[in-house]
Design a protein around this motif. Structure first.
Motif, PDB file in Angstrom:
ATOM      1  N   ALA A 110       0.822  -1.211   0.000  1.00  0.00           N
ATOM      2  CA  ALA A 110       0.000   0.000   0.000  1.00  0.00           C
ATOM      3  C   ALA A 110       0.860   1.268   0.000  1.00  0.00           C
ATOM      4  CB  ALA A 110      -0.934   0.001   1.204  1.00  0.00           C
ATOM      5  N   GLY A 111       2.185   1.106  -0.108  1.00  0.00           N
ATOM      6  CA  GLY A 111       3.054   2.276  -0.235  1.00  0.00           C
ATOM      7  C   GLY A 111       3.704   2.746   1.051  1.00  0.00           C
ATOM      8  N   GLY A 112       3.629   1.942   2.103  1.00  0.00           N
ATOM      9  CA  GLY A 112       4.235   2.322   3.369  1.00  0.00           C
ATOM     10  C   GLY A 112       5.723   1.971   3.445  1.00  0.00           C
ATOM     11  N   ILE A 113       6.389   2.520   4.433  1.00  0.00           N
ATOM     12  CA  ILE A 113       7.799   2.233   4.703  1.00  0.00           C
ATOM     13  C   ILE A 113       7.862   1.339   5.938  1.00  0.00           C
ATOM     14  CG2 ILE A 113      10.007   3.237   5.411  1.00  0.00           C
ATOM     15  CD1 ILE A 113       9.230   5.744   3.836  1.00  0.00           C
ATOM     16  N   CYS A 114       8.362   0.133   5.756  1.00  0.00           N
ATOM     17  CA  CYS A 114       8.350  -0.853   6.840  1.00  0.00           C
ATOM     18  C   CYS A 114       9.754  -1.331   7.160  1.00  0.00           C
ATOM     19  CB  CYS A 114       7.498  -2.059   6.455  1.00  0.00           C
ATOM     20  SG  CYS A 114       5.795  -1.641   6.124  1.00  0.00           S
ATOM     21  N   PHE A 115       9.977  -1.542   8.438  1.00  0.00           N
ATOM     22  CA  PHE A 115      11.294  -1.981   8.885  1.00  0.00           C
ATOM     23  C   PHE A 115      11.171  -2.579  10.265  1.00  0.00           C
ATOM     24  CE2 PHE A 115      10.626   2.536   9.672  1.00  0.00           C
ATOM     25  CZ  PHE A 115      10.908   2.678  11.019  1.00  0.00           C
ATOM     26  N   THR A 116      12.283  -3.082  10.758  1.00  0.00           N
ATOM     27  CA  THR A 116      12.313  -3.558  12.131  1.00  0.00           C
ATOM     28  C   THR A 116      13.512  -2.920  12.833  1.00  0.00           C
ATOM     29  OG1 THR A 116      12.405  -5.528  13.529  1.00  0.00           O
ATOM     30  CG2 THR A 116      13.578  -5.641  11.444  1.00  0.00           C
ATOM     31  N   ILE A 117      13.359  -2.711  14.131  1.00  0.00           N
ATOM     32  CA  ILE A 117      14.465  -2.193  14.938  1.00  0.00           C
ATOM     33  C   ILE A 117      14.854  -3.301  15.910  1.00  0.00           C
ATOM     34  CG2 ILE A 117      15.152  -0.493  16.679  1.00  0.00           C
ATOM     35  CD1 ILE A 117      13.401   1.545  15.244  1.00  0.00           C
ATOM     36  N   ILE A 118      16.084  -3.765  15.778  1.00  0.00           N
ATOM     37  CA  ILE A 118      16.563  -4.900  16.565  1.00  0.00           C
ATOM     38  C   ILE A 118      17.664  -4.424  17.508  1.00  0.00           C
ATOM     39  CG2 ILE A 118      17.730  -7.154  16.447  1.00  0.00           C
ATOM     40  CD1 ILE A 118      14.979  -7.254  15.149  1.00  0.00           C
TER      41      ILE A 118
ATOM     42  N   TYR B  26     -11.149  -3.750   2.315  1.00  0.00           N
ATOM     43  CA  TYR B  26     -10.029  -3.063   1.661  1.00  0.00           C
ATOM     44  C   TYR B  26      -8.728  -3.852   1.818  1.00  0.00           C
ATOM     45  CZ  TYR B  26     -12.762   1.250   0.921  1.00  0.00           C
ATOM     46  OH  TYR B  26     -13.674   2.177   0.500  1.00  0.00           O
ATOM     47  N   LEU B  27      -8.518  -4.409   2.997  1.00  0.00           N
ATOM     48  CA  LEU B  27      -7.305  -5.196   3.268  1.00  0.00           C
ATOM     49  C   LEU B  27      -7.265  -6.434   2.387  1.00  0.00           C
ATOM     50  CD1 LEU B  27      -4.808  -5.405   5.159  1.00  0.00           C
ATOM     51  CD2 LEU B  27      -6.209  -6.814   6.669  1.00  0.00           C
ATOM     52  N   SER B  28      -8.390  -7.128   2.301  1.00  0.00           N
ATOM     53  CA  SER B  28      -8.431  -8.394   1.556  1.00  0.00           C
ATOM     54  C   SER B  28      -8.223  -8.167   0.062  1.00  0.00           C
ATOM     55  CB  SER B  28      -9.763  -9.107   1.799  1.00  0.00           C
ATOM     56  OG  SER B  28     -10.822  -8.394   1.184  1.00  0.00           O
ATOM     57  N   ARG B  29      -8.558  -6.972  -0.435  1.00  0.00           N
ATOM     58  CA  ARG B  29      -8.351  -6.660  -1.843  1.00  0.00           C
ATOM     59  C   ARG B  29      -7.025  -5.968  -2.119  1.00  0.00           C
ATOM     60  NH1 ARG B  29     -13.333  -7.908  -4.606  1.00  0.00           N
ATOM     61  NH2 ARG B  29     -14.314  -9.199  -3.018  1.00  0.00           N
ATOM     62  N   GLY B  30      -6.224  -5.789  -1.074  1.00  0.00           N
ATOM     63  CA  GLY B  30      -4.939  -5.115  -1.265  1.00  0.00           C
ATOM     64  C   GLY B  30      -5.084  -3.638  -1.576  1.00  0.00           C
ATOM     65  N   VAL B  72      -2.417   3.052   5.962  1.00  0.00           N
ATOM     66  CA  VAL B  72      -1.751   3.519   4.748  1.00  0.00           C
ATOM     67  C   VAL B  72      -2.611   3.192   3.526  1.00  0.00           C
ATOM     68  CG1 VAL B  72      -0.339   1.386   4.683  1.00  0.00           C
ATOM     69  CG2 VAL B  72       0.409   3.430   3.413  1.00  0.00           C
ATOM     70  N   TYR B  73      -2.699   4.179   2.639  1.00  0.00           N
ATOM     71  CA  TYR B  73      -3.512   4.050   1.419  1.00  0.00           C
ATOM     72  C   TYR B  73      -2.811   4.805   0.304  1.00  0.00           C
ATOM     73  CZ  TYR B  73      -7.442   4.916  -1.782  1.00  0.00           C
ATOM     74  OH  TYR B  73      -8.255   5.012  -2.885  1.00  0.00           O
ATOM     75  N   LYS B  74      -2.483   4.098  -0.767  1.00  0.00           N
ATOM     76  CA  LYS B  74      -1.775   4.715  -1.902  1.00  0.00           C
ATOM     77  C   LYS B  74      -0.554   5.512  -1.439  1.00  0.00           C
ATOM     78  CE  LYS B  74      -5.810   5.025  -4.989  1.00  0.00           C
ATOM     79  NZ  LYS B  74      -6.759   5.928  -5.689  1.00  0.00           N
ATOM     80  N   GLY B  75       0.159   4.970  -0.479  1.00  0.00           N
ATOM     81  CA  GLY B  75       1.368   5.618   0.017  1.00  0.00           C
ATOM     82  C   GLY B  75       1.139   6.752   0.990  1.00  0.00           C
ATOM     83  N   HIS B  76      -0.120   7.083   1.250  1.00  0.00           N
ATOM     84  CA  HIS B  76      -0.428   8.175   2.172  1.00  0.00           C
ATOM     85  C   HIS B  76      -0.777   7.652   3.555  1.00  0.00           C
ATOM     86  CE1 HIS B  76      -0.560  11.377  -0.866  1.00  0.00           C
ATOM     87  NE2 HIS B  76      -1.040  10.441  -1.672  1.00  0.00           N
ATOM     88  N   TYR B  77      -0.395   8.411   4.546  1.00  0.00           N
ATOM     89  CA  TYR B  77      -0.786   8.109   5.918  1.00  0.00           C
ATOM     90  C   TYR B  77      -2.184   8.669   6.161  1.00  0.00           C
ATOM     91  CZ  TYR B  77      -1.006   8.296  10.998  1.00  0.00           C
ATOM     92  OH  TYR B  77      -1.397   8.160  12.304  1.00  0.00           O
ATOM     93  N   LEU B  78      -3.100   7.801   6.557  1.00  0.00           N
ATOM     94  CA  LEU B  78      -4.468   8.223   6.888  1.00  0.00           C
ATOM     95  C   LEU B  78      -4.678   8.143   8.395  1.00  0.00           C
ATOM     96  CD1 LEU B  78      -6.784   6.369   4.319  1.00  0.00           C
ATOM     97  CD2 LEU B  78      -5.442   8.463   4.012  1.00  0.00           C
TER      98      LEU B  78
END
Ligand SMILES: [Mg+2]
Ligand SMILES: [Mg+2]
Lengths: 179, 179
Positions: A110-118, B26-30, B72-78
């Motif tokens: 969905a375009g988010g930035i994901c990571f982990t902090i270890i 929305y989640l199930s359809r990506g 997150v939706y289309k790269g935007h934070y909601l």
């Protein structure tokens, strides 16, 4: 410096407390809005005593369906989990749950930035590792791959985060490097 | 159509349940990853019975420091909150807490997209209102302004969301119009 590092290590804060404190700093400076999500609880019984607050008298911990932290930074959606290990040379993948990995994959799609902090607690070293690197190990572990990510991989592919005074864990500077 | 609207209204779902169901779609359809945050609980006592799950025996509800939903939706934070009112002609501002408004202002400053979803339960009408429009009323209410937002303002400045079969509340289509 090493001295600082030892000093901060002595405070006895958990990684979560250190991150919450860092998030509070970022929030207070208007740099980013990142919060730890509350622990999900299944509430079974609640009492409503007169003249005092509602009291939950029976409840159970529920499995979280997402990661622990999310928020917004420079217009980007951030999503991450934080984990400690007392291991010295690798991070065991069993610290992650399938649903956390699934959630991070969904967020990336969905375009988010994901990571982990270890945090390697006994080494007092903290790394940010991008979710895609974590997925590399995760997706192989059930097909004869390693059950842990070696420290050397964090050193090569991760971004080491050194403790500072404020914020304690300046992880958004590491996020800048992966944006 | 009016028929659909009445039918859905009869299901007896709360707005929160309707939104959770829509988010699941929305989640199930990506299409987007949006979750309701767990209710924050202050845990005081936990019992650890042998051979069964840890049981929380004393806990209290805590005041949330954020809104209920983000993702997150289309790269935007909601980031948004959802509120119902049984009022017929206006939405009372007392349904919002200062910390929720503060949180939305912080998120906007960090580049997020913030709004509120309001359901006029007895009219079976739902509106998305951008946070900036909410702030207009909020910031004036302690300076002699109105204590509620008139329905006509939602009709003029908000985006009405009509129930559908799937997702039940297609609010991301309204978000498309404010992006
Ligand atoms: Mg965690
Ligand atoms: Mg709400």
């Amino acid at each position: 410096s090493l001295n600082n590092s030892i000093e901060f290590g002595k405070r006895g804060m958990s990684l979560e407390e250190e991150l919450n404190s860092s998030n509070q700093y970022y929030l207070s400076r208007g740099l980013g809005v990142i919060h730890k999500k509350p622990t999900p609880i299944q509430i079974v019984k609640v009492e409503y005593p007169k003249r005092s607050a509602a009291r939950i008298t029976e409840a159970y911990f529920r499995q979280a369906s997402t990661t622990d932290y999310n928020g917004v930074y420079k217009g980007h959606y951030l999503d991450f989990d934080a984990k400690e290990t007392t291991n010295l040379t690798s991070f065991p993948l069993k610290n992650f749950h399938t649903h956390q990995i699934t959630h991070m994959k969904q967020c990336i799609d969905a375009g988010g930035i994901c990571f982990t902090i270890i945090k390697f607690v006994k080494l007092d070293r903290i790394f940010l590792l991008q979710a895609i690197n974590l997925f590399d190990y995760w997706d192989k572990k059930d097909n004869g791959g390693r059950q842990s990510i070696p420290l050397s991989y964090f050193e090569e592919q991760g971004i080491e985060i050194k403790y500072k005074l404020a914020p304690l864990i300046p992880y958004l500077s590491a996020v800048d490097m992966i944006m």
